[in-house]
Design an enzyme around this catalytic site. Structure first.
Site, PDB file in Angstrom:
ATOM      1  N   ASP A 145      15.615  12.071  -0.198  1.00 34.43           N
ATOM      2  CA  ASP A 145      15.041  13.194   0.444  1.00 34.43           C
ATOM      3  C   ASP A 145      14.228  13.160   1.440  1.00 34.43           C
ATOM      4  O   ASP A 145      12.600  13.534   0.911  1.00 34.43           O
ATOM      5  CB  ASP A 145      15.242  14.374  -1.089  1.00 34.43           C
ATOM      6  CG  ASP A 145      15.213  15.750  -0.573  1.00 34.43           C
ATOM      7  OD1 ASP A 145      14.609  16.103   0.704  1.00 34.43           O
ATOM      8  OD2 ASP A 145      14.614  16.372  -1.358  1.00 34.43           O
TER       9      ASP A 145
ATOM     10  N   SER B 102      11.018  16.419   0.957  1.00 34.93           N
ATOM     11  CA  SER B 102      10.236  16.403   0.159  1.00 34.93           C
ATOM     12  C   SER B 102       9.634  15.598  -0.371  1.00 34.93           C
ATOM     13  O   SER B 102       9.881  14.905   0.815  1.00 34.93           O
ATOM     14  CB  SER B 102      11.039  16.912  -1.360  1.00 34.93           C
ATOM     15  OG  SER B 102      11.774  16.356  -1.689  1.00 34.93           O
TER      16      SER B 102
ATOM     17  N   ASN C 164       7.723  14.624  -3.603  1.00 34.45           N
ATOM     18  CA  ASN C 164       7.827  14.308  -5.050  1.00 34.45           C
ATOM     19  C   ASN C 164       8.469  13.397  -5.329  1.00 34.45           C
ATOM     20  O   ASN C 164       9.569  13.689  -5.290  1.00 34.45           O
ATOM     21  CB  ASN C 164       7.275  15.579  -6.510  1.00 34.45           C
ATOM     22  CG  ASN C 164       6.328  16.338  -5.948  1.00 34.45           C
ATOM     23  OD1 ASN C 164       6.054  17.340  -5.250  1.00 34.45           O
ATOM     24  ND2 ASN C 164       4.692  15.914  -6.142  1.00 34.45           N
TER      25      ASN C 164
ATOM     26  N   TRP D 195      10.691  13.082  -9.258  1.00 36.50           N
ATOM     27  CA  TRP D 195      10.954  13.295 -10.149  1.00 36.50           C
ATOM     28  C   TRP D 195      11.810  13.065 -11.320  1.00 36.50           C
ATOM     29  O   TRP D 195      13.454  12.973 -10.251  1.00 36.50           O
ATOM     30  CB  TRP D 195      10.419  14.908 -11.372  1.00 36.50           C
ATOM     31  CG  TRP D 195      11.516  15.570 -10.287  1.00 36.50           C
ATOM     32  CD1 TRP D 195      12.215  16.622  -8.859  1.00 36.50           C
ATOM     33  CD2 TRP D 195      12.519  16.485 -10.824  1.00 36.50           C
ATOM     34  NE1 TRP D 195      12.975  17.387  -8.499  1.00 36.50           N
ATOM     35  CE2 TRP D 195      13.938  17.151  -9.853  1.00 36.50           C
ATOM     36  CE3 TRP D 195      13.528  15.965 -12.281  1.00 36.50           C
ATOM     37  CZ2 TRP D 195      14.307  17.684 -10.244  1.00 36.50           C
ATOM     38  CZ3 TRP D 195      14.119  17.035 -12.701  1.00 36.50           C
ATOM     39  CH2 TRP D 195      15.088  17.499 -11.345  1.00 36.50           C
TER      40      TRP D 195
ATOM     41  N   TYR E  41      13.458  25.075  -6.751  1.00 34.06           N
ATOM     42  CA  TYR E  41      14.808  25.248  -6.133  1.00 34.06           C
ATOM     43  C   TYR E  41      14.952  26.865  -5.747  1.00 34.06           C
ATOM     44  O   TYR E  41      14.688  27.572  -6.358  1.00 34.06           O
ATOM     45  CB  TYR E  41      16.111  24.818  -7.268  1.00 34.06           C
ATOM     46  CG  TYR E  41      15.797  23.512  -7.036  1.00 34.06           C
ATOM     47  CD1 TYR E  41      16.265  22.461  -6.469  1.00 34.06           C
ATOM     48  CD2 TYR E  41      14.749  22.712  -8.417  1.00 34.06           C
ATOM     49  CE1 TYR E  41      16.174  20.903  -7.082  1.00 34.06           C
ATOM     50  CE2 TYR E  41      14.428  21.879  -8.664  1.00 34.06           C
ATOM     51  CZ  TYR E  41      15.396  20.961  -8.163  1.00 34.06           C
ATOM     52  OH  TYR E  41      14.996  19.491  -8.394  1.00 34.06           O
TER      53      TYR E  41
ATOM     54  N   ASP F  67      16.822  15.937   7.770  1.00 32.82           N
ATOM     55  CA  ASP F  67      16.460  16.035   6.841  1.00 32.82           C
ATOM     56  C   ASP F  67      17.573  15.732   5.679  1.00 32.82           C
ATOM     57  O   ASP F  67      18.766  16.495   5.488  1.00 32.82           O
ATOM     58  CB  ASP F  67      16.294  17.624   5.912  1.00 32.82           C
ATOM     59  CG  ASP F  67      16.375  17.786   4.790  1.00 32.82           C
ATOM     60  OD1 ASP F  67      15.815  16.981   3.798  1.00 32.82           O
ATOM     61  OD2 ASP F  67      16.266  19.115   4.253  1.00 32.82           O
TER      62      ASP F  67
ATOM     63  N   THR G 195      19.481  17.736   2.910  1.00 33.19           N
ATOM     64  CA  THR G 195      20.231  18.855   3.404  1.00 33.19           C
ATOM     65  C   THR G 195      21.430  18.273   3.903  1.00 33.19           C
ATOM     66  O   THR G 195      21.744  17.831   4.366  1.00 33.19           O
ATOM     67  CB  THR G 195      19.545  19.866   4.205  1.00 33.19           C
ATOM     68  OG1 THR G 195      18.846  20.149   3.673  1.00 33.19           O
ATOM     69  CG2 THR G 195      20.366  21.134   4.401  1.00 33.19           C
TER      70      THR G 195
END
Length: 376
Positions: A88, A91, A93, A95, A131, A270, A273
């Protein structure tokens, strides 16, 4: 707003640490929900809010798109535990789910077990990522992370304790953010930044190729780009903000008429999306121009027989025209045809997978440029 999920697989190393990660198509979460008769209920309970991840609140926000983006196989720990993660660029991070999570979404996905890794280290901070339809909470930790054959030592990442309900329908286990450290939750150094800092890639850039029409061959390349994926020259566009991959858009035109972004606007490239997203009034105008009807959920539908006669849409970025034909911005499924133009309720535009499938994207972090060239 239909979109195919694309799976990164078969991780292959290129020479001099240039790493190529191929992708293949799969069934979308939306289609999965529709087949179970749950889509209408889901839409009412969780209205689509693609702008949620771009609202800066001090914690990193992520996509709320039910047709979540592009994902691939990585591994974490010693010995390695494998997970699928969304790659992505919206963003920052990384996880994954953990054995400490009892949410339904975690039960449907692979879960990381820290006790099975000899290189695992707990961090000292909790993690909360918002989110549009809920959040994930958990803890920060560090371990060895392998992506496309590259092994990153001491990578800080999040392990979930709770996850939003909608993640239960997603194919990927977690998310790997490829945007800048400036928007990372808890100021964590992103995975690609660590690749650069640990001298693991031959060039400090990565590239994304997304295939169309359910074809295989989509891939992310860490450390370079592949000229066989595009035709013509790469147009280099300077970033206006090194947070997301944000650039200036001059206008959106159809048949030579400006239909959106009049006077200029800001846009995000992006991969996380599925649609091209913009302000409500602009998107409504675009959908009207191409002959679409918008339903109560903001989804714009068209007659599948009309695709060949629908106009191109041109996005002008930094003085360069990037045209997207109807065959690219209209998606077809067993449930009909819809445009890939979604309302975002913000002045910020998102040029998501509908756009990236047409234009090979090269992300140059140190120079703060995005390169775009016509995909082949």
């Amino acid at each position: 707003m239909m979109k195919w999920l694309v799976v990164l697989s078969a991780l292959v190393a290129l020479s001099e640490c240039l790493v190529r990660t191929p992708l293949i198509k799969g069934k979308t979460a939306r289609e999965d929900l529709q087949e179970k008769g749950l889509w209408e209920k889901y839409r009412k309970e969780h209205p689509y809010n693609p702008m949620a991840k771009f609202i800066q609140t001090g914690t990193e926000s992520m996509t709320n798109d039910a047709d979540l983006a592009y994902y691939g196989v990585i591994s974490i720990g010693t010995p390695p535990q494998s997970f699928s993660v969304i790659f992505d660029t919206g963003s920052s991070n990384l996880w994954i789910p953990s054995v400490y999570c009892s949410s339904e979404a975690c039960e449907n996905h692979k879960k990381f077990n820290p006790q099975q890794s000899s290189t695992f280290k707990w961090g000292s901070q909790p993690l909360s990522i918002q989110y549009g339809t809920g959040s994930m909470t958990g803890y920060l930790a560090s371990d060895t992370v392998q992506v496309g054959g590259i092994s990153i030592a001491n990578q800080v990442f999040g392990i979930s304790q709770t996850e939003a309900a909608f993640m239960a329908s997603m194919k990927a286990d977690g998310i790997l953010g490829l945007a800048f450290q400036s928007i990372a939750s808890d100021n964590v150094v992103p995975v690609f930044d660590n690749m650069i800092q640990q001298n693991l890639v031959s060039q400090p850039l990565f590239s994304v190729y997304l295939s169309s029409n359910a074809q295989q061959g989509s891939e992310v390349i860490f450390g370079g780009y592949d000229s066989s994926h595009y035709t013509g020259q790469i147009s280099w566009i300077p970033l206006t903000s090194a947070t997301y991959w944000q650039i200036k858009m001059d206008s959106v035109t159809i048949n030579g008429q400006t239909v959106a972004c009049s006077g200029g606007c800001q846009a995000i490239i992006d991969t996380g999306t599925s649609q091209i997203v913009g302000p409500n009034s602009d998107i409504s105008n675009m959908n009207s121009w191409v002959g679409a009807s918008t339903n109560q959920y903001g989804e714009a539908t068209v007659n599948c027989q009309s695709i060949q006669s629908m106009p191109d849409v041109t996005f002008t970025l930094n003085g360069k025209a990037f045209t997207v034909p109807a065959s690219a911005y209209v998606s077809q499924s067993n449930y009909g045809c819809s445009t890939g133009f979604g309302q975002g309720g913000s002045n910020l535009w998102i040029l998501g997978d509908v756009f990236i499938r047409e234009y090979y994207a090269v992300f140059d972090a140190p120079s703060k440029y995005i390169g775009l060239a016509k995909s082949v």
